[in-house]
Scaffold this active site. Structure first.
Site, short mmCIF file in Angstrom:
data_model
loop_
_atom_site.label_atom_id
_atom_site.label_comp_id
_atom_site.label_asym_id
_atom_site.label_seq_id
_atom_site.Cartn_x
_atom_site.Cartn_y
_atom_site.Cartn_z
N LYS A 149 4.55 9.33 8.73
CA LYS A 149 4.44 8.78 10.09
C LYS A 149 5.50 9.35 11.05
O LYS A 149 5.35 10.46 11.51
CB LYS A 149 4.46 7.26 10.04
CG LYS A 149 3.29 6.74 9.15
CD LYS A 149 2.98 5.30 9.31
CE LYS A 149 2.01 4.79 8.26
NZ LYS A 149 0.67 4.51 8.70
N ASP B 244 9.18 3.08 -0.52
CA ASP B 244 8.17 3.69 0.34
C ASP B 244 8.51 3.31 1.78
O ASP B 244 8.21 2.20 2.23
CB ASP B 244 6.77 3.19 -0.06
CG ASP B 244 5.69 3.85 0.79
OD1 ASP B 244 6.02 4.43 1.85
OD2 ASP B 244 4.51 3.76 0.40
N TYR C 93 0.85 -1.19 0.00
CA TYR C 93 0.00 0.00 0.00
C TYR C 93 0.89 1.24 0.00
O TYR C 93 1.87 1.29 0.73
CB TYR C 93 -0.89 0.00 1.25
CG TYR C 93 -1.80 1.21 1.39
CD1 TYR C 93 -2.87 1.40 0.52
CD2 TYR C 93 -1.61 2.14 2.41
CE1 TYR C 93 -3.72 2.49 0.66
CE2 TYR C 93 -2.46 3.23 2.56
CZ TYR C 93 -3.52 3.41 1.68
OH TYR C 93 -4.36 4.49 1.83
N1 PMP Z 1 2.83 4.18 2.34
C1 PMP Z 1 2.83 3.27 3.31
C2 PMP Z 1 3.87 2.20 3.31
C3 PMP Z 1 1.87 3.32 4.33
O1 PMP Z 1 1.87 2.39 5.29
C4 PMP Z 1 0.91 4.35 4.30
C5 PMP Z 1 -0.17 4.48 5.37
N2 PMP Z 1 -0.40 3.41 6.14
C6 PMP Z 1 0.95 5.28 3.27
C7 PMP Z 1 1.94 5.18 2.31
C8 PMP Z 1 -0.02 6.40 3.21
O2 PMP Z 1 0.22 7.33 4.20
P1 PMP Z 1 -0.94 8.29 4.74
O3 PMP Z 1 -1.95 7.43 5.39
O4 PMP Z 1 -0.21 9.22 5.65
O5 PMP Z 1 -1.48 9.01 3.55
#
Ligand code: PMP
Length: 430
Positions: free
Chosen positions: A270, A242, A147
């Site tokens: 995060k 990511d 994701y």
């Molecule tokens: N990339 C990863 C690996 C994530 O775990 C997440 C959110 N869980 C996101 C992108 C998206 O981040 P956000 O919820 O702050 O938009």
């Protein structure tokens, strides 16, 4: 199973349902996959959260990763208060942004230059535009179960929330857009190589969670990340890590330092915002020079580099010393060992995957190497296990396809207590 008081959370959920789809502002919070109503949280301190009914829980969600220091850490609160007194947003440059960038680059040298945004979604979406804008190629390659936020191109076989709701492809995402997203299997280099063989000249980038965290935790096999690096180099594609979850968590320099693979671009979120909304994308200086106003790739944000978020991020990074990482690993190892002991004692058909402070308990026999293994986990047993843990005061991620997070605020006694409670819950659903 012990009983908890729930009437106030129930009433709050009912009213929230009048305003918000599912009564929530992000889908997994609705507890769809684990049943029952979500506790409405009133406050948190350290590793503990309290709900409206006065129940307390040992929290292993930590707002899904940002809270590596736990809730309401005094130094973070002080930094936010002090920043707020000087003004909460200007829409103009501040030196605090540069100070945070300096700290990020010191820890992750591959981010030679960077741009601040307000979420992980924005970071991934913008990195993608940059990859397409600099290579002139239309397609991207991602992995099933990974994701990267909810941008249209990335909501294809996207894990966690999407998995939880059984709708890997969202309504409203145009087929023409989704068609540009190629999907390979995590930890399966051949599946990626096969896509390169067919579409090599059209692929702008490979985007990957270096440690998968959104189908549950899956560690990369030793050859996987170096193999992706080589595939990208051979085909003129960019490699994007990511590290929204893994950044500053698994190592001071992220998963890229842990595994010794240097991506062209990195997405952060995060932890970097210390519990406030902040995302970052950055990497090779020649690529970042293509971002507006220096270059033709447009990307902007009213609240980008927000002073409160930047102050919180800086305060958290300052606490993340080498000693802090050692402590986090010690606590996490202890938790992992205790849970493995409970699995063994209970005779449950379950597998614990742990990479540092990231853990997932799968209800199947391992090994867990990729999406197909994850899908063999028994979601029905997870649901009962989750409720058993919750009723014993352990707050886990409310989906079988998520990571649990250990923080520096978790004490050894709390870890032991949580493992014991989870062991009891395991015995109930064996
Ligand atoms: N990339 C990863 C690996 C994530 O775990 C997440 C959110 N869980 C996101 C992108 C998206 O981040 P956000 O919820 O702050 O938009």
């Amino acid at each position: 199973m012990p009983k908890r008081r729930t009437s106030k959370s129930l009433a709050a959920h009912r009213e929230a349902l009048e305003y918000f789809p599912g009564g929530v502002n992000s889908p997994v919070r609705a507890f769809g996959r684990v049943g029952g109503n979500p506790p409405f949280l009133a406050r948190g301190k350290g590793a503990v959260v309290w709900d409206l009914d006065g129940n307390s829980y040992l929290d292993f969600v930590g707002s899904w990763g940002p809270l590596i220091l736990g809730h309401a850490h005094p130094k973070v609160i002080r930094a936010i208060e002090s920043a707020a007194r000087k003004g909460t947003t200007f829409g103009a440059p501040t030196t605090a942004e540069t100070a945070l960038a300096r700290e990020i680059r010191r820890r992750m040298p591959s981010l030679e230059r960077m741009r601040f945004v307000s979420s992980g979604t924005e970071a991934a979406m913008s990195a993608l535009r940059l990859a397409r804008g600099t290579t002139g190629r239309p397609k991207i390659l991602k992995f099933e179960g990974c994701y990267h936020g909810h941008a249209d191109s990335l909501l294809v076989k996207a894990g966690s929330g999407a998995l939880t709701f059984g709708a890997p492809d969202s309504a409203g995402v145009l087929e023409d857009v989704a068609r540009q997203t190629l999907v390979a299997q995590y930890n399966d280099l051949e599946s990626a190589a096969g896509l390169f063989a067919r579409h090599g000249r059209e692929i702008a980038c490979v985007l990957v969670e270096p440690i998968a965290g959104n189908m549950g935790v899956v560690a990369p096999l030793p050859e996987f990340l170096p193999g992706l690096r080589a595939l990208c180099d051979r085909n003129g594609a960019l490699l994007i890590f990511d590290e929204v979850i893994t950044g500053f968590r698994v190592h001071p320099g992220g998963a890229q330092a842990l595994y010794g693979v240097r991506p062209d671009l990195t997405c952060l979120g995060k932890i970097v915002g210390g519990g406030l909304p902040l995302g970052v994308y950055g990497g090779r200086a020649d690529l970042l020079a293509q971002i507006s106003p220096e270059g033709p790739v447009y990307q902007a944000g009213t609240l980008s580099g927000n002073p409160l978020a930047v102050a919180a991020g800086l305060a958290v990074l300052k606490e993340l010393t080498p000693a802090a990482y050692k402590k986090l690993e010690r606590l996490s190892r202890k938790f992992g060992e205790a849970l493995r002991g409970e699995i063994e004692d209970s005779g449950a058909e379950a597998t614990l995957v742990r990479v540092g402070s990231l853990l997932t308990l799968y209800f199947s026999r391992g090994p867990i190497r990729g999406f197909a293994d994850v899908m063999r986990s028994d979601a029905g047993r997870f649901k009962r296990f989750f409720q058993g843990a919750l009723s014993r005061g352990v707050y886990l991620a409310p989906s079988p396809y998520e990571a649990c997070f250990v923080s520096l605020a978790h004490g050894e006694a709390q870890i032991e207590k949580a493992a014991k409670a989870m062991g009891e819950a395991l015995r109930e659903v064996r």
